[in-house]
Design a protein around this motif. Structure first.
Motif, PDB file in Angstrom:
ATOM      1  N   ASP A  62       0.759  -1.163   0.042  1.00  0.00           N
ATOM      2  CA  ASP A  62      -0.042  -0.098  -0.072  1.00  0.00           C
ATOM      3  C   ASP A  62       0.708   1.108  -0.018  1.00  0.00           C
ATOM      4  O   ASP A  62       0.340   2.457  -0.485  1.00  0.00           O
ATOM      5  CB  ASP A  62      -0.843  -0.033   1.105  1.00  0.00           C
ATOM      6  N   GLN A  63       2.217   1.252   0.386  1.00  0.00           N
ATOM      7  CA  GLN A  63       2.869   2.416   0.808  1.00  0.00           C
ATOM      8  C   GLN A  63       4.155   2.220  -0.203  1.00  0.00           C
ATOM      9  O   GLN A  63       4.868   3.444  -0.416  1.00  0.00           O
ATOM     10  CB  GLN A  63       3.493   2.273   2.169  1.00  0.00           C
ATOM     11  N   ALA A  64       4.342   1.446  -1.031  1.00  0.00           N
ATOM     12  CA  ALA A  64       5.591   1.416  -2.052  1.00  0.00           C
ATOM     13  C   ALA A  64       5.030   2.301  -3.016  1.00  0.00           C
ATOM     14  O   ALA A  64       4.332   2.207  -3.578  1.00  0.00           O
ATOM     15  CB  ALA A  64       5.825  -0.150  -2.496  1.00  0.00           C
ATOM     16  N   PRO A  65       6.524   2.784  -3.622  1.00  0.00           N
ATOM     17  CA  PRO A  65       6.040   3.625  -4.848  1.00  0.00           C
ATOM     18  C   PRO A  65       6.175   2.884  -6.162  1.00  0.00           C
ATOM     19  O   PRO A  65       6.463   1.793  -6.082  1.00  0.00           O
ATOM     20  CB  PRO A  65       7.366   4.632  -4.555  1.00  0.00           C
ATOM     21  N   ALA A  66       5.711   3.401  -6.926  1.00  0.00           N
ATOM     22  CA  ALA A  66       5.817   2.772  -8.509  1.00  0.00           C
ATOM     23  C   ALA A  66       7.308   2.476  -8.773  1.00  0.00           C
ATOM     24  O   ALA A  66       8.246   3.156  -8.380  1.00  0.00           O
ATOM     25  CB  ALA A  66       5.232   3.775  -9.396  1.00  0.00           C
ATOM     26  N   GLY A  67       7.122   1.234  -9.386  1.00  0.00           N
ATOM     27  CA  GLY A  67       8.613   0.644  -9.811  1.00  0.00           C
ATOM     28  C   GLY A  67       8.902  -0.424  -8.577  1.00  0.00           C
ATOM     29  O   GLY A  67      10.211  -0.688  -8.800  1.00  0.00           O
ATOM     30  N   THR A  68       8.423  -0.435  -7.543  1.00  0.00           N
ATOM     31  CA  THR A  68       8.780  -1.069  -6.402  1.00  0.00           C
ATOM     32  C   THR A  68       7.841  -2.489  -6.295  1.00  0.00           C
ATOM     33  O   THR A  68       6.537  -2.179  -6.318  1.00  0.00           O
ATOM     34  CB  THR A  68       8.547  -0.495  -4.966  1.00  0.00           C
ATOM     35  N   VAL A  69       8.275  -3.600  -6.027  1.00  0.00           N
ATOM     36  CA  VAL A  69       7.624  -4.764  -5.741  1.00  0.00           C
ATOM     37  C   VAL A  69       7.838  -5.486  -4.401  1.00  0.00           C
ATOM     38  O   VAL A  69       8.857  -5.251  -3.849  1.00  0.00           O
ATOM     39  CB  VAL A  69       7.624  -5.792  -6.940  1.00  0.00           C
ATOM     40  N   VAL A  70       6.781  -5.806  -3.692  1.00  0.00           N
ATOM     41  CA  VAL A  70       6.638  -6.539  -2.487  1.00  0.00           C
ATOM     42  C   VAL A  70       6.206  -8.137  -2.706  1.00  0.00           C
ATOM     43  O   VAL A  70       5.401  -8.110  -3.396  1.00  0.00           O
ATOM     44  CB  VAL A  70       5.902  -5.883  -1.467  1.00  0.00           C
ATOM     45  N   GLU A  71       7.229  -8.901  -2.556  1.00  0.00           N
ATOM     46  CA  GLU A  71       6.974 -10.354  -2.726  1.00  0.00           C
ATOM     47  C   GLU A  71       7.170 -11.066  -1.251  1.00  0.00           C
ATOM     48  O   GLU A  71       8.186 -10.722  -0.539  1.00  0.00           O
ATOM     49  CB  GLU A  71       7.847 -10.774  -3.906  1.00  0.00           C
ATOM     50  N   ARG A  72       6.464 -12.064  -1.190  1.00  0.00           N
ATOM     51  CA  ARG A  72       6.604 -12.913   0.133  1.00  0.00           C
ATOM     52  C   ARG A  72       7.411 -14.276  -0.471  1.00  0.00           C
ATOM     53  O   ARG A  72       6.840 -14.723  -1.558  1.00  0.00           O
ATOM     54  CB  ARG A  72       5.556 -13.054   0.782  1.00  0.00           C
ATOM     55  N   GLU A  73       8.150 -14.912   0.253  1.00  0.00           N
ATOM     56  CA  GLU A  73       8.659 -16.239   0.218  1.00  0.00           C
ATOM     57  C   GLU A  73       9.352 -16.011  -1.170  1.00  0.00           C
ATOM     58  O   GLU A  73       8.980 -17.416  -2.078  1.00  0.00           O
ATOM     59  CB  GLU A  73       7.712 -17.447   0.548  1.00  0.00           C
ATOM     60  N   MET A  74      10.042 -15.411  -1.670  1.00  0.00           N
ATOM     61  CA  MET A  74      10.878 -15.366  -2.883  1.00  0.00           C
ATOM     62  C   MET A  74      12.250 -15.546  -2.726  1.00  0.00           C
ATOM     63  O   MET A  74      12.777 -14.636  -1.856  1.00  0.00           O
ATOM     64  CB  MET A  74      10.309 -14.248  -3.788  1.00  0.00           C
TER      65      MET A  74
END
Length: 195
Positions: A62-74
């Motif tokens: 929800d807070q990450a800027p464009a061009g940023t990904v948040v991935e779990r268990e990678m």
């Protein structure tokens, strides 16, 4: 004692390489490679751990800027013999549906939620390896009386080691890797009183 399945036998005398993980289709989920050795998550995941990871993933997305990904268990391919799998990875790259790992050069934050089985690796082995790979931010989340406590570390580039940047209870606010404000108490469902 029964024989090991064929997939558990290293393909060469020097052990496993990072690229081998993509070919181990029979390996259990959450298989990591640490110093050429396969590491499996063998015990069942606790609900506390799963809920923290899920809620934190949503809060960071929800807070990450464009061009940023948040991935779990990678996994992160630190080098040819190390591909650990943190609970969360924040990377400055575009979404790729076929991705199976991240390069440390793109990773801005790694989050590990400590569980009894992973405590030693999360607190010692991984913290050293992530720092040596140049990952700038590391959060280690511990459980304290049922609540999450976030130990925040930042990379000290000259020493390639992490320096403590704060311990957060109740609320976490940080300007890096991007402005983040998280109500830590809201990561878990409200506990109902029994009296």
């Amino acid at each position: 004692m029964s024989a090991l399945p064929d997939w558990m036998r290293p393909p060469r005398d020097e052990g496993w390489f990072a690229d081998d993980l993509d070919r181990l289709t029979e390996a259990p989920r959450h298989t990591e490679l640490i110093d050429g050795a396969l590491v499996f998550m063998m015990s069942p995941q606790r609900s506390w751990h799963g809920r923290i990871v899920t809620a934190l993933t949503v809060a960071l997305e929800d807070q990450a800027p464009a061009g940023t990904v948040v991935e779990r268990e990678m996994t992160i391919r630190l080098d040819g013999r190390n591909r650990p799998e943190p609970d969360l990875v924040v990377a400055e790259t575009e979404y790729d549906p076929d991705r199976t790992w991240f390069s440390p050069a793109t990773v801005s934050l790694v989050v590990e939620v400590v569980s009894p089985e992973t405590a030693h690796r999360d607190r010692t082995v991984k913290v050293r390896k992530y720092a040596e790979a140049g990952i700038v931010h590391y959060w280690l989340i511990e459980e304290e009386a049922g609540a999450p406590v976030v130990h925040v570390y930042e990379l000290d580039a000259p020493t390639t080691a992490y320096a403590p940047a704060g311990i957060f209870r109740g609320r976490l606010e940080r300007p890096v890797p991007f402005p983040v404000a998280i109500d830590l108490d809201a990561l878990l469902p409200a506990r109902k009183r029994t009296d």
